[in-house]
Structure formats: structure tokens, C-alpha cells
Design a protein around this motif. Structure first.
Motif, PDB file in Angstrom:
ATOM      1  N   ASN A 219      11.843   8.102  29.846  1.00  0.00           N
ATOM      2  CA  ASN A 219      10.600   8.213  29.084  1.00  0.00           C
ATOM      3  C   ASN A 219       9.497   8.836  29.939  1.00  0.00           C
ATOM      4  OD1 ASN A 219      11.771   6.998  26.845  1.00  0.00           O
ATOM      5  ND2 ASN A 219      11.207   4.940  27.505  1.00  0.00           N
ATOM      6  N   GLY A 220       8.756   9.760  29.311  1.00  0.00           N
ATOM      7  CA  GLY A 220       7.616  10.354  29.988  1.00  0.00           C
ATOM      8  C   GLY A 220       7.955  11.443  30.987  1.00  0.00           C
ATOM      9  N   VAL A 221       9.241  11.834  31.086  1.00  0.00           N
ATOM     10  CA  VAL A 221       9.648  12.858  32.049  1.00  0.00           C
ATOM     11  C   VAL A 221       9.658  14.224  31.358  1.00  0.00           C
ATOM     12  CG1 VAL A 221      11.507  13.661  33.538  1.00  0.00           C
ATOM     13  CG2 VAL A 221      10.991  11.229  33.402  1.00  0.00           C
ATOM     14  N   SER A 222       9.050  15.218  31.987  1.00  0.00           N
ATOM     15  CA  SER A 222       8.974  16.561  31.415  1.00  0.00           C
ATOM     16  C   SER A 222      10.333  17.256  31.479  1.00  0.00           C
ATOM     17  CB  SER A 222       7.944  17.382  32.187  1.00  0.00           C
ATOM     18  OG  SER A 222       8.105  18.760  31.920  1.00  0.00           O
ATOM     19  N   PRO A 223      10.801  17.827  30.360  1.00  0.00           N
ATOM     20  CA  PRO A 223      12.065  18.575  30.390  1.00  0.00           C
ATOM     21  C   PRO A 223      12.023  19.766  31.349  1.00  0.00           C
ATOM     22  CG  PRO A 223      11.417  18.104  28.133  1.00  0.00           C
ATOM     23  CD  PRO A 223      10.264  17.727  28.997  1.00  0.00           C
ATOM     24  N   ASP A 224      10.875  20.478  31.380  1.00  0.00           N
ATOM     25  CA  ASP A 224      10.766  21.652  32.259  1.00  0.00           C
ATOM     26  C   ASP A 224      10.893  21.258  33.723  1.00  0.00           C
ATOM     27  OD1 ASP A 224      10.500  23.561  30.297  1.00  0.00           O
ATOM     28  OD2 ASP A 224       8.327  23.377  30.177  1.00  0.00           O
ATOM     29  N   ILE A 225      10.193  20.209  34.119  1.00  0.00           N
ATOM     30  CA  ILE A 225      10.265  19.767  35.515  1.00  0.00           C
ATOM     31  C   ILE A 225      11.664  19.276  35.843  1.00  0.00           C
ATOM     32  CG2 ILE A 225       9.419  18.040  37.156  1.00  0.00           C
ATOM     33  CD1 ILE A 225       6.689  18.306  35.922  1.00  0.00           C
ATOM     34  N   THR A 226      12.319  18.608  34.881  1.00  0.00           N
ATOM     35  CA  THR A 226      13.678  18.120  35.116  1.00  0.00           C
ATOM     36  C   THR A 226      14.659  19.278  35.281  1.00  0.00           C
ATOM     37  OG1 THR A 226      13.187  16.139  33.813  1.00  0.00           O
ATOM     38  CG2 THR A 226      15.514  16.618  34.252  1.00  0.00           C
ATOM     39  N   ILE A 227      14.495  20.330  34.480  1.00  0.00           N
ATOM     40  CA  ILE A 227      15.353  21.512  34.629  1.00  0.00           C
ATOM     41  C   ILE A 227      15.186  22.103  36.022  1.00  0.00           C
ATOM     42  CG2 ILE A 227      15.692  23.896  33.853  1.00  0.00           C
ATOM     43  CD1 ILE A 227      15.074  22.925  30.999  1.00  0.00           C
ATOM     44  N   ASN A 228      13.938  22.231  36.459  1.00  0.00           N
ATOM     45  CA  ASN A 228      13.685  22.732  37.816  1.00  0.00           C
ATOM     46  C   ASN A 228      14.318  21.835  38.867  1.00  0.00           C
ATOM     47  OD1 ASN A 228      12.219  24.850  36.799  1.00  0.00           O
ATOM     48  ND2 ASN A 228      10.231  23.870  37.081  1.00  0.00           N
ATOM     49  N   ALA A 229      14.188  20.528  38.667  1.00  0.00           N
ATOM     50  CA  ALA A 229      14.744  19.574  39.629  1.00  0.00           C
ATOM     51  C   ALA A 229      16.272  19.637  39.650  1.00  0.00           C
ATOM     52  CB  ALA A 229      14.281  18.160  39.289  1.00  0.00           C
ATOM     53  N   LEU A 230      16.891  19.863  38.498  1.00  0.00           N
ATOM     54  CA  LEU A 230      18.350  19.996  38.454  1.00  0.00           C
ATOM     55  C   LEU A 230      18.799  21.204  39.270  1.00  0.00           C
ATOM     56  CD1 LEU A 230      19.053  19.172  34.695  1.00  0.00           C
ATOM     57  CD2 LEU A 230      19.736  17.795  36.660  1.00  0.00           C
ATOM     58  N   TYR A 231      18.043  22.295  39.185  1.00  0.00           N
ATOM     59  CA  TYR A 231      18.372  23.465  39.986  1.00  0.00           C
ATOM     60  C   TYR A 231      18.121  23.213  41.475  1.00  0.00           C
ATOM     61  CZ  TYR A 231      18.770  26.315  35.739  1.00  0.00           C
ATOM     62  OH  TYR A 231      19.172  26.836  34.531  1.00  0.00           O
ATOM     63  N   ALA A 232      17.087  22.420  41.781  1.00  0.00           N
ATOM     64  CA  ALA A 232      16.709  22.210  43.180  1.00  0.00           C
ATOM     65  C   ALA A 232      17.599  21.195  43.890  1.00  0.00           C
ATOM     66  CB  ALA A 232      15.250  21.763  43.260  1.00  0.00           C
ATOM     67  N   PHE A 233      18.067  20.147  43.170  1.00  0.00           N
ATOM     68  CA  PHE A 233      18.711  19.020  43.844  1.00  0.00           C
ATOM     69  C   PHE A 233      20.170  18.785  43.464  1.00  0.00           C
ATOM     70  CE2 PHE A 233      14.145  17.735  43.546  1.00  0.00           C
ATOM     71  CZ  PHE A 233      13.854  17.912  44.885  1.00  0.00           C
ATOM     72  N   THR A 234      20.704  19.563  42.519  1.00  0.00           N
ATOM     73  CA  THR A 234      22.088  19.327  42.085  1.00  0.00           C
ATOM     74  C   THR A 234      22.883  20.635  42.148  1.00  0.00           C
ATOM     75  OG1 THR A 234      21.832  19.831  39.712  1.00  0.00           O
ATOM     76  CG2 THR A 234      21.127  17.637  40.447  1.00  0.00           C
ATOM     77  N   ASP A 235      24.146  20.531  41.762  1.00  0.00           N
ATOM     78  CA  ASP A 235      25.019  21.712  41.753  1.00  0.00           C
ATOM     79  C   ASP A 235      24.765  22.624  40.562  1.00  0.00           C
ATOM     80  OD1 ASP A 235      26.173  20.941  44.083  1.00  0.00           O
ATOM     81  OD2 ASP A 235      27.951  20.036  43.172  1.00  0.00           O
ATOM     82  N   CYS A 236      23.663  22.399  39.833  1.00  0.00           N
ATOM     83  CA  CYS A 236      23.310  23.334  38.760  1.00  0.00           C
ATOM     84  C   CYS A 236      22.928  24.691  39.327  1.00  0.00           C
ATOM     85  CB  CYS A 236      22.163  22.783  37.921  1.00  0.00           C
ATOM     86  SG  CYS A 236      22.653  21.422  36.854  1.00  0.00           S
ATOM     87  N   GLU A 237      22.569  24.731  40.596  1.00  0.00           N
ATOM     88  CA  GLU A 237      22.366  26.004  41.298  1.00  0.00           C
ATOM     89  C   GLU A 237      23.083  25.937  42.632  1.00  0.00           C
ATOM     90  OE1 GLU A 237      18.440  27.877  41.543  1.00  0.00           O
ATOM     91  OE2 GLU A 237      18.792  28.165  43.696  1.00  0.00           O
ATOM     92  N   VAL A 238      23.881  26.950  42.914  1.00  0.00           N
ATOM     93  CA  VAL A 238      24.577  27.024  44.199  1.00  0.00           C
ATOM     94  C   VAL A 238      24.364  28.413  44.793  1.00  0.00           C
ATOM     95  CG1 VAL A 238      26.343  25.333  43.558  1.00  0.00           C
ATOM     96  CG2 VAL A 238      26.763  27.759  43.141  1.00  0.00           C
ATOM     97  N   SER A 239      24.370  28.468  46.106  1.00  0.00           N
ATOM     98  CA  SER A 239      24.286  29.747  46.816  1.00  0.00           C
ATOM     99  C   SER A 239      25.667  30.094  47.358  1.00  0.00           C
ATOM    100  CB  SER A 239      23.275  29.663  47.962  1.00  0.00           C
ATOM    101  OG  SER A 239      21.974  29.543  47.465  1.00  0.00           O
ATOM    102  N   ILE A 240      26.063  31.351  47.194  1.00  0.00           N
ATOM    103  CA  ILE A 240      27.370  31.808  47.668  1.00  0.00           C
ATOM    104  C   ILE A 240      27.159  32.996  48.591  1.00  0.00           C
ATOM    105  CG2 ILE A 240      29.640  32.648  46.980  1.00  0.00           C
ATOM    106  CD1 ILE A 240      29.129  31.425  44.214  1.00  0.00           C
ATOM    107  N   SER A 241      27.758  32.930  49.751  1.00  0.00           N
ATOM    108  CA  SER A 241      27.641  34.022  50.723  1.00  0.00           C
ATOM    109  C   SER A 241      28.942  34.813  50.755  1.00  0.00           C
ATOM    110  CB  SER A 241      27.338  33.463  52.113  1.00  0.00           C
ATOM    111  OG  SER A 241      26.098  32.786  52.112  1.00  0.00           O
ATOM    112  N   PRO A 242      28.944  36.043  50.236  1.00  0.00           N
ATOM    113  CA  PRO A 242      30.166  36.864  50.270  1.00  0.00           C
ATOM    114  C   PRO A 242      30.462  37.332  51.686  1.00  0.00           C
ATOM    115  CG  PRO A 242      28.340  38.145  49.408  1.00  0.00           C
ATOM    116  CD  PRO A 242      27.829  36.749  49.588  1.00  0.00           C
ATOM    117  N   ASN A 243      31.717  37.647  51.912  1.00  0.00           N
ATOM    118  CA  ASN A 243      32.147  38.098  53.244  1.00  0.00           C
ATOM    119  C   ASN A 243      33.430  38.897  53.063  1.00  0.00           C
ATOM    120  OD1 ASN A 243      32.428  38.356  56.018  1.00  0.00           O
ATOM    121  ND2 ASN A 243      33.444  36.381  56.248  1.00  0.00           N
ATOM    122  N   ALA A 244      33.292  40.156  52.687  1.00  0.00           N
ATOM    123  CA  ALA A 244      34.440  40.984  52.316  1.00  0.00           C
ATOM    124  C   ALA A 244      35.215  41.419  53.561  1.00  0.00           C
ATOM    125  CB  ALA A 244      33.984  42.203  51.518  1.00  0.00           C
TER     126      ALA A 244
END
Length: 838
Positions: A286-311
Motif C-alpha cells: 500500500n502507498g508504493v508508487s508503481p513507477d518507483i517500484t519498476i525503477n527499483a526492480l531494474y536497479a536491485f533485481t535480475d530485471c536488468e542485467v549487464s552482459i560483457s561480450p568477448n568474441a
């Protein structure tokens, strides 16, 4: 002597062992690099993958084979256990390119394993049979036990390595090549063959979004960010509709639960409903902003990952680090060379066929076969006689007649030759000559032939292989901006401590464990520290708050008395950057200096204070007003302006201040769908407490504030600007049911913030085509194609009156898919004739 001899023997043994260890390690490293972990540039395959495909080709009869049988067949070539073969086979099968599968092959979205090899089946795909096999152009070598031949590399006529991707860890190096889109690889191959520039970006089976700003063409040092697609179901529920490459729905859900347990996000529950499609539902607290939660999911969970290629690939038996473009160019050139070899082999076969068919025609047409009816002493004399009989006709041929040619002719049954048979041979020769001409043409125009080959691949196999991962530019989400306040901060002013464990002392604020805290003491000392259990700042703390880095709006107003001279000074300053844990003296630095007055002002407010001097002073005015707005905002190290040279008894607030700063300016970045103050994108204006209006393609609008954590889908946004309820909005939308374009003009009558309201007629397929807040809008509409293109100029104010926001509007014109619209800006002068000009 014997003793010396034994020493020499021991030394030689030791040296030999050392040498063997060096050799063994080098052999092992070379083996792992060349034979297990790193793919070859020629076909893009590791040895185990190549051997599996070769074994499947040997077994291929068009029907599915048990995977257990394929593994057994592959073990004739691959000197390792069935588990490694089975894993490699399942991995290739899940990529849905070279192998057709049947049964439960697992799920790349959920991470579920495939069924046991005895329960699942596979066969080579038609695509694999088209691009990967040709025994005539394959180089062969003996298998590990010397019993069979296996391909050195498969004659791959496609950039398979870039299509499938590859990952492997060897001794001292690793490779990570990201998968790319099938159709885009073919288009790039055509451009490479034509010598035109091309770009390549990753595309993942799991879909989602990818930021390729730092891809670096797949070379070492590059990086891509991959995000899941998160949509807002309602204000209390989010749904995750894809998983980033390399993760699964299970691991993603677990990372969300972990972030919630750590207090970085605040949710009620996570439900993984993934079946055929990914669907992970996140119920918000309750009272939590969906926009801030989406940002937080990208910042703190595997909803966003960085991949470093190395051909890294094997070129001429050595590992090389190269780019994706280099890989594709090498593949295109290799395909061209293979096609050339195939054409040359085909040409040789056709010339041999033409030669023998011509011999056969002459043999029967010129009745040379009658030499077989004559009585010769030996068979060799018969052969010589036939060869001699061909002498008058040898000029017609393109190469000498060999003994094998004559022997082959003599094996033909001697029968009566009809004119029909000769005509058939003539037709065969003509057909062969036409085919030879075609092959020679293709060899002379090899690039065009290779391009046509790739175009044919795209036509036959490209359907359903469109890009799955959307290329987007991501904004940088700072964790401290989106982390939930997961702890409480307390303050002991007298003793000078700040921390989360001081629960018996004064409550300061809620914060996160990622925050910094700024504090000021009565001695004029400023210090910034990390949130912790208990941190010492300095005795007599007068102010503390969560520190915001680069904040140039929060202004501190301060009056202090110098401990040496007794003179009081006033200063205004910002704190934008500091060294954590360092003490900063905000006074002149004298002992016994003390702060007489201090305020923190979020928008640079400058108050007026009443200064009371000590009664014992000789000052003429012992009481006077001091206005902070007379001071410039300077650095924290400035001495300040003199207030009084006499001792000050007290300072009291007389009048609250107004902001002395410019109104905050905002921009909208239409690439990432964010508001910003860094001058990126469309300038929206300067704001104090004003609101924004956002109009979406689905025919809805939303009134919102200027909170920077908001995010919008830029592909769905049609207009963003400062909200003015008196402005008239003009909109043109499609009524899909009637196939007409309607126009309406209206004012916003709602005041609810952060809620969407639909202002067009509801219905499937209805959507907004054009919208503006120009006072007297003129719409340019272009329709038709080719010579039928027609442009009409509508003065909308003459066609429709301002109406209620729920009104349907008036018909503008019949709908056509070729319609294009744009608004004429007020500054433009356009005298084009129009049927609708007033």
C-alpha cells in the motif's frame, strides 16, 4: 665416482619431470582451447557440436531419432561422456535453428530441464541440411580412435556463430559471443558482400529490451544492458512479461524476493505464472508508487542485467579476439568461397557428363559400336580400334578420350539405334550446355550469386524469425533514488551520534542503508557519513538530514561568531560534493567559534531574521533585521559577510523567505521516456509547482507532477507539456469500426493526478492519430500513393467547436492506411489552396 654418477642421474630425472610438467600443461591448455571451449571461425561450432551434427547427418532419413541414439552415434567421434554430448545437443535444440525437436526439451524462460534422452527425439532441420553439409566440399580427418572420418569443419554457408551465440571458459581465456537476429544477419551478409557498411546488434530468444550503446561491436570491453519488459496492470500490480538473457523466471522471482527481504523494494508477493509466455505478477504494498517500484526492480533485481561480450574464436589453430563485424565478414567471405567451390565442382561434373554424352552420341550416330562386331584377336585391339574410329570426331570434344571412357561405352547393351535415341542424346547435350553456361555465368558473377543465395535463405527460412528483443536506450537508475526507506535514523544531538541503533534517542527520518547523512554541529563543523548503526559526528548537532549529491538547490543559511575576534558573519552556500567522513569547518577556523543561526532551505529560500545584540555593547542599534536575500550563494568555504562586530545575544526568525533561485527547468527525453533537468530532449519549461499533461496514443491523458522517477513508454506518448486547464486540445483519432477519422476539440475538466482518462470513442483498434494544443490549429493531411498523392489543409477551428472531453467529435474524413498528418506551426505562412480554407 659412483657417487657423482648417481647425482647426475637424479638431476637428469628431475629435469625430465619438470620438462614433462611444462609440456603437459601446454598440451592440456591447447586441448581445452582448441577442442572444447572455443568455436572455430569457419563454421562457428565447437568440436562436440560439430560431431553431433555429423552423427545426425549420418543417421538422417527424414524421421525423428531418439536423443539417446544420437548420443550413442556421436560417441563414435567425441571422446567424452554422454552427459557432455547430451547437454550440447539440448542446448542446440533449444535454439530452434539447426535441430527440430519433439518432446519435452525444457524451457529457456523457466530454466526447466529437458526430459531424459530416451524420451525425447530430434532430427536435422531443413535449414541445417541446406547450409551445413556437402561431402564434396568437406575436409576430413580421422576420428580419435582412427576408425572413422569426421569433418575438420562443416562447410557452413551462414554466420551460425553470430546466430546461435557461444560461451566457453578455457585455460587463461574465455569466449562470450551474443546471439543475433537471423534476418538481420542475412541482410548484413548481403551488405558485406556488396562492400556496404552494416551494423549488428544482439537479439535474444527471451525477448525483452536491450541497450546497445556500449556494445563495442561485440569486442572485449563492450557491454550491453538487457531488461525485462515490465507493465503496469493497475496501481497495485505489475507484470513482468519477459526475462533478460541468461536468467529464468524462477531466478528472477527469487531475486525480487531477496530484494524485498533486504528492504530495497516493498512488495506484498510475487507470483510466477509463466507457462507458454512469461508472466510474473508483483503485488505492490500500500502507498508504493508503481513507477518507483519498476525503477527499483531494474536497479536491485535480475530485471536488468549487464552482459560483457568477448568474441574469441579459433583462426588457423590459434585463439583470436575479434569483433562481430569481423566475424560476419569472414562468414560472408567463407560462404562465397564455398559457393564457388560448389560451382566449380558442379562445372567439372557437367563437363564430364557433356563429354561422355557426346561420346555416346558419336558412338551410336557414327556406328562406331560396329567395331565390337568385328573379329579381333584381343580385347586391347578392340579398344584401340574404337579409339581409332573416334579420330575424325575428336576435335568436337573438349578433352582427350581416355581408356575408361571407351570401356564405359562398351558396357552399353548393343541394340538397334533409333533416330529417337539420337534426338534424346542431342536434347541431353543441349540441356547440359545450357547448364554449363549458367554455372559459368554464376562463377563470373559470384557476388550476385552469393547475394541471391542469402536472399533465398531469407525467403525460405526467415518467416517467424523477426527481431524479438527491442533496442532501446536505458536511463541510468541511481539506486539511492529508488531504494525504499528500509530503516529509521536516530540522532543524539548532545553527544553527537547518528545511527540506526539509537532507538532511545530522537527520531530523525526514515532512510535506506544506501543513503548518506549530512550533519552540522554548533562549532560550525560539517560532516557527511554513510548510514550505519552508530557514527560520531561531533557534540551539539544542530541539523542533520539525508544528503543528496549534486543538489544545487538546497541552500544553507548560516550566521556564526568567530571565536577569535567575536565578529559575526552570515553566509549562504550549497553542498554539492564532499569527501565522505571528512570534517569541514564552515567558520573562519578559530577556536570557540560557534553557530548562532542555521537553516536548510530546499529551494534557496532567503528569510529575514531579527538580530539582538548583547545589552552591554556600545552599539547604537542593539536590535536590527538582517535579510539573507542580500547575500549571494557561494561555496561552503567562504568566510561570509559581516553582520556585526559586537557580541550577539540571539537571532530569531522574523519572516519566512521566498526562493531566490530560478524556477526549475525540465526536459522530456523521448528516447527513454523520462523527465530530466540535464537538457536532454524536448524542453518543457520552468516549473515551481506546476503540473504536466501527458497524452497517449491510445486516446487517454494523464495529469502528473514533475517527479523525476516517473517513466513513460516513449512509443505510446504523443504529447508532453506544461498543463494549462484553459488550453484547448485538438485531437484526430481513428474510429476503427466505421473506418473514419474523427476530430474533436476540448478542455481538460478533471483534476485527479496520476490517473488516466480516455477521451476518444472506446473500441478495438481506435487510436489517436494527431494531437496539439496550438490555439488555431491547421492540419496538413496527405493521402494516396504514387501519382494519386493529395494534400489537404484543414482549418480545424472552422470545422468543429470546443466540446466536452467525453464527446465523440465530428467526422473529418474517410480513413486510409496511407494517410500522413502534421500540424502547421503558428509561425509558418502557408498559402496552399484548400477545399476547407475559410
Amino acid at each position: 665416482m659412483a657417487k657423482d654418477s648417481s647425482k647426475e642421474i637424479d638431476l637428469s630425472i628431475e629435469t625430465g619431470v619438470q620438462g614433462q610438467y611444462k609440456t603437459w600443461f601446454l598440451d592440456y591448455a591447447s586441448y581445452v582451447i582448441l577442442e572444447r571451449a572455443v568455436p572455430a571461425i569457419e563454421d562457428g561450432l565447437k568440436p562436440v557440436q560439430r560431431r553431433i551434427l555429423h552423427a545426425m547427418k549420418e543417421m538422417d532419413d527424414g524421421r525423428f531419432n531418439k536423443v539417446a541414439n544420437i548420443i550413442g552415434q556421436s560417441m563414435q567421434y567425441h571422446p567424452h561422456g554422454d552427459a557432455s554430448i547430451g547437454d550440447a545437443l539440448v542446448n542446440m535444440g533449444q535454439k530452434e535453428l539447426l535441430i527440430e525437436t519433439q518432446g519435452n526439451w525444457g524451457d529457456i524462460n523457466t530454466g526447466d530441464d529437458a526430459a531424459a534422452p530416451r524420451y525425447i527425439e530430434a532430427r536435422l532441420s531443413k535449414f541445417a541440411l541446406e547450409v551445413a553439409f556437402n561431402a564434396k566440399t568437406t575436409d576430413w580427418q580421422l576420428s580419435y580412435d582412427g576408425r572413422k572420418n569426421e569433418p575438420v569443419t562443416l562447410p557452413m554457408k551462414f554466420p551460425l556463430l553470430l546466430a546461435q551465440g557461444a560461451e566457453g571458459i578455457a585455460v587463461g581465456l574465455s569466449t562470450k559471443i551474443l546471439p543475433h537476429n537471423f534476418i538481420e544477419l542475412i541482410d548484413a551478409s548481403i551488405k558485406a558482400l556488396r562492400g556496404k557498411p552494416f551494423e549488428l546488434f544482439p537479439d535474444f530468444q527471451t525477448g525483452g529490451q536491450v541497450d546497445v550503446s556500449n556494445y563495442n561491436d561485440g569486442k572485449r570491453g563492450g557491454k550491453v544492458k538487457v531488461r525485462a519488459i515490465i507493465e503496469e496492470v493497475d496501481k497495485k500490480t505489475l507484470v513482468i512479461k519477459s526475462v533478460p538473457y541468461g536468467t529464468t523466471s524462477t531466478s528472477l522471482a527469487e531475486s525480487i524476493v531477496k530484494a524485498n527481504d533486504q528492504g530495497k523494494i516493498k512488495i506484498k508477493k510475487v507470483t510466477d505464472s509463466t507457462a507458454k509466455d512469461v508472466a510474473i505478477y508483483v503485488d505492490l504494498a500500500n502507498g508504493v508508487s508503481p513507477d518507483i517500484t519498476i525503477n527499483a526492480l531494474y536497479a536491485f533485481t535480475d530485471c536488468e542485467v549487464s552482459i560483457s561480450p568477448n568474441a574469441c574464436v579459433i583462426i588457423e589453430d590459434k585463439p583470436h579476439f575479434i569483433s562481430a563485424s569481423h566475424l560476419l565478414q569472414a562468414s560472408a567471405d567463407n560462404t562465397k568461397d564455398l559457393l564457388k567451390r560448389e560451382l566449380e565442382i558442379r562445372l567439372s561434373e557437367l563437363e564430364n557428363k557433356w563429354h561422355y554424352t557426346s561420346l555416346e552420341k558419336i558412338f551410336f550416330e557414327e556406328k562406331i559400336y560396329k567395331e565390337l562386331e568385328k573379329k579381333y584377336d584381343t580385347w586391347e585391339i578392340v579398344i584401340e580400334a574404337i579409339d581409332k574410329a573416334f579420330n575424325p570426331f575428336k576435335k568436337r570434344l573438349k578433352r582427350p578420350i581416355e581408356k575408361e571412357d571407351i570401356l564405359k561405352l562398351t558396357e552399353k547393351p548393343v541394340r538397334r539405334i533409333y533416330r529417337l535415341d539420337i534426338n534424346e542424346l542431342n536434347e541431353q547435350i543441349k540441356s547440359i550446355e545450357e547448364e554449363i553456361e549458367g554455372v559459368n555465368y554464376d562463377l563470373a558473377h559470384l557476388t550476385d550469386f552469393a547475394v541471391k543465395y542469402f536472399e533465398n535463405l531469407k525467403k525460405k527460412f526467415g518467416k517467424g524469425r523477426e527481431r524479438r528483443t527491442e533496442i532501446r536506450t536505458f536511463d541510468n537508475i541511481e539506486a539511492r533514488h529508488v531504494v525504499i526507506a528500509n530503516t529509521k535514523l536516530y540522532l543524539n544531538r548532545a553527544e553527537g551520534f547518528i545511527g540506526t541503533s539509537l532507538k532511545k534517542d530522537e527520531f530523525l527520518c526514515e532512510c535506506s542503508d544506501l543513503d548518506d547523512v549530512i550533519a552540522f554541529t554548533k562549532k560550525g563543523i560539517m560532516k557527511v557519513v554513510k548510514v550505519a548503526d552508530k557514527v560520531f559526528i561531533g557534540k551539539d548537532i544542530i541539523y542533520a538530514a539525508v544528503f543528496i549529491k549534486s543538489d544545487d538547490r538546497t541552500t544553507y543559511n548560516m550566521i556564526y561568531a568567530d571565536g577569535k575576534s567575536g565578529v559575526s558573519y552570515a553566509k549562504r552556500f550549497n553542498v554539492t560534493a564532499i569527501t565522505r567522513e571528512k570534517e569541514y569547518d564552515l567558520t573562519k577556523g578559530s577556536d570557540k567559534s560557534k553557530v548562532l543561526y542555521f537553516t536548510a532551505n530546499p529551494n534557496g529560500e532567503a528569510e529575514v531574521v531579527k538580530v539582538l545584540l548583547s545589552p552591554s555593547t556600545n552599539a547604537r542599534n542593539k536590535e536590527f533585521d538582517y535579510a539573507f536575500e542580500l547575500l549571494d550563494i557561494k561555496g561552503r568555504g567562504s568566510m561570509g559577510n559581516q553582520v556585526s562586530k559586537y557580541p550577539v545575544r540571539s537571532i530569531k526568525l522574523k519572516e519566512k523567505g521566498k526562493s531566490t533561485l530560478e524556477r526549475k527547468k525540465f526536459w522530456y527525453d523521448d528516447k527513454i521516456g523520462r523527465l530530466n533537468v540535464e537538457e536532454k530532449g524536448q524542453y518543457l519549461g520552468s516549473f515551481e509547482n506546476e503540473q504536466l499533461i501527458v497524452i497517449f496514443q491510445d486516446g487517454s491523458y494523464e495529469i502528473t507532477d514533475t517527479e523525476l522517477t516517473q517513466r513513460f513508454d516513449p512509443e505510446k506518448v504523443m504529447l508532453v507539456e506544461q498543463f494549462n486547464p484553459e488550453k484547448v486540445i485538438t485531437a484526430v483519432y481513428l474510429d476503427a469500426e466505421k473506418s473514419i477519422l474523427n476530430v474533436k476539440r476540448f478542455k481538460i475538466e478533471t483534476t485527479t493526478v496520476h490517473s488516466k482518462f480516455t477521451f476518444i470513442k472506446e473500441g478495438d483498434g481506435n487510436k489517436l492519430y494527431a494531437v496539439t494544443t496550438i490555439e488555431e490549429p491547421i492540419l496538413h493531411v496527405q493521402g494516396g500513393t504514387g501519382k494519386q498523392v493529395r494534400t489537404v489543409r484543414f482549418k480545424i477551428g472552422n470545422l468543429v467547436d470546443v466540446m466536452g472531453w467525453k464527446a465523440i467529435g465530428a467526422k473529418l474524413m474517410e480513413f486510409s492506411k496511407s494517410v500522413e498528418m502534421e500540424w502547421e506551426l503558428p509561425s509558418e505562412e502557408n498559402d496552399q489552396p484548400s477545399l476547407f480554407d475559410a
